[in-house]
Scaffold this motif. Structure first.
Motif, mmCIF file in Angstrom:
data_model
loop_
_atom_site.group_PDB
_atom_site.id
_atom_site.type_symbol
_atom_site.label_atom_id
_atom_site.label_comp_id
_atom_site.label_asym_id
_atom_site.label_seq_id
_atom_site.Cartn_x
_atom_site.Cartn_y
_atom_site.Cartn_z
ATOM 1 N N THR A 288 92.619 69.777 8.221
ATOM 2 C CA THR A 288 93.175 70.367 6.994
ATOM 3 C C THR A 288 94.173 69.418 6.341
ATOM 4 N N LEU A 289 95.046 68.814 7.150
ATOM 5 C CA LEU A 289 96.029 67.878 6.601
ATOM 6 C C LEU A 289 95.344 66.668 5.967
ATOM 7 N N ILE A 290 94.319 66.142 6.646
ATOM 8 C CA ILE A 290 93.594 64.991 6.098
ATOM 9 C C ILE A 290 92.945 65.354 4.767
ATOM 10 N N THR A 291 92.333 66.530 4.706
ATOM 11 C CA THR A 291 91.693 66.975 3.463
ATOM 12 C C THR A 291 92.713 67.137 2.347
ATOM 13 N N LEU A 292 93.877 67.698 2.677
ATOM 14 C CA LEU A 292 94.931 67.868 1.673
ATOM 15 C C LEU A 292 95.431 66.517 1.173
ATOM 16 N N THR B 152 86.508 65.528 -8.947
ATOM 17 C CA THR B 152 86.169 65.029 -7.614
ATOM 18 C C THR B 152 87.018 65.714 -6.552
ATOM 19 N N ALA B 153 88.302 65.923 -6.850
ATOM 20 C CA ALA B 153 89.190 66.605 -5.907
ATOM 21 C C ALA B 153 88.686 68.022 -5.627
ATOM 22 N N GLY B 154 88.282 68.735 -6.658
ATOM 23 C CA GLY B 154 87.756 70.079 -6.472
ATOM 24 C C GLY B 154 86.468 70.076 -5.669
ATOM 25 N N PHE B 155 85.612 69.094 -5.930
ATOM 26 C CA PHE B 155 84.348 69.001 -5.196
ATOM 27 C C PHE B 155 84.601 68.712 -3.727
ATOM 28 N N VAL B 156 85.561 67.847 -3.426
ATOM 29 C CA VAL B 156 85.913 67.534 -2.047
ATOM 30 C C VAL B 156 86.364 68.796 -1.313
ATOM 31 N N ALA B 157 87.261 69.550 -1.927
ATOM 32 C CA ALA B 157 87.770 70.766 -1.294
ATOM 33 C C ALA B 157 86.650 71.768 -1.021
ATOM 34 N N LEU B 158 85.768 71.966 -1.997
ATOM 35 C CA LEU B 158 84.668 72.907 -1.818
ATOM 36 C C LEU B 158 83.687 72.426 -0.751
ATOM 37 N N SER B 159 83.461 71.119 -0.684
ATOM 38 C CA SER B 159 82.544 70.570 0.313
ATOM 39 C C SER B 159 83.052 70.815 1.723
ATOM 40 N N VAL B 160 84.337 70.572 1.940
ATOM 41 C CA VAL B 160 84.925 70.746 3.272
ATOM 42 C C VAL B 160 84.954 72.223 3.652
ATOM 43 N N ILE B 161 85.352 73.089 2.724
ATOM 44 C CA ILE B 161 85.386 74.527 3.006
ATOM 45 C C ILE B 161 83.988 75.056 3.318
ATOM 46 N N GLY B 162 83.006 74.613 2.552
ATOM 47 C CA GLY B 162 81.635 75.043 2.790
ATOM 48 C C GLY B 162 81.125 74.616 4.155
ATOM 49 N N GLY B 163 81.443 73.379 4.561
ATOM 50 C CA GLY B 163 81.032 72.898 5.874
ATOM 51 C C GLY B 163 81.683 73.689 6.996
#
Length: 242
Positions: free
Chosen positions: A83-87, A101-112
């Protein structure tokens, strides 16, 4: 014109290879899941886990500092570490004004992460009981959440960050670091006795497949200008260029 055509062909070929990689990893995961349900992986799983312990099953092989290092490595693949790395990464993209891109990254990690939670609940495989666990665990074993989530986070972030850079050396470095961290976290789970090796391999496969799917999606969104292009530099909101 020829240069533009060649670049487009290279991009299309890369997309094709990525899709083939996604299909292959998904197939391996499904095949492995089938063998796990039938108990066909247990002989090799048991052999590897016991092989990583000394004559005393409570003591892993190798020097004491290596066990300490594995405890630190496995912590990187935990919920808070990832979580810290993603933030940090999404924060960097926001500061760089790559908001889409920031929004896409967050959604990708949450989805995974949601995918991994669902798969654990579906298979509900018990944890290894051959050797004492060197860290506390509470949920199901298949697939390894640390291995999968590390692959999801490290490979997805590595691929998406690499897609924002034109430099080949930068892209290779980012992907290499992501792969290395993913492999290290997965190995630590087997070394510490909390996962069967097949759990970890399955986690790597489905996590990498998810990362590839996210990369393909990101490339398509970049082509349609829904997220920032590689190397794009946003125009300053105030004052314009100096």
């Amino acid at each position: 014109m020829l240069t533009s055509l060649w670049q487009r062909l290279r991009a299309d070929f890369a997309m094709l290879l990525a899709f083939l990689g996604f299909a292959a990893l998904s197939f391996v995961f499904l095949k492995l899941a089938s063998e796990v349900l039938e108990g066909e992986t247990m002989t090799l799983d048991r052999w590897i886990i016991t092989g990583l312990r000394s004559a005393d099953p409570t003591v892993p092989i190798g020097p004491s500092w290596f066990e300490t290092m594995m405890l630190d490595v496995t912590a990187m693949g935990g919920v808070w570490g990832l979580t810290l790395i993603t933030l940090f990464v999404t924060g960097f993209l926001i500061v760089a004004r790559k908001y889409a891109t920031a929004g896409f990254v967050a959604l990708s990690v949450i989805g995974g992460a949601l995918l991994g939670t669902g798969l654990k609940a579906l298979f509900d495989r018990p944890r290894p009981d051959l050797v004492p666990h060197l860290v506390e665990v509470s949920n199901a074993s298949f697939p390894s959440g640390h291995a999968m989530n590390s692959a999801v986070v490290f490979l997805t972030l590595g691929a998406l960050l690499a897609s924002t850079h034109r430099s080949r050396r930068v892209r290779i470095y980012l992907i290499s670091v992501a792969v290395g961290l993913t492999l290290a976290v997965g190995f630590s789970r087997v070394y510490l006795g909390v996962h069967w090796p097949s759990d970890v391999v399955a986690g790597w496969c489905i996590g990498a497949a998810w990362a590839i799917l996210c990369w393909i999606t990101a490339r398509l969104l970049q082509r349609t200008h829904q997220i920032e292009q590689p190397g794009a530099v946003p125009v300053e909101e105030e004052g314009g260029p100096p």
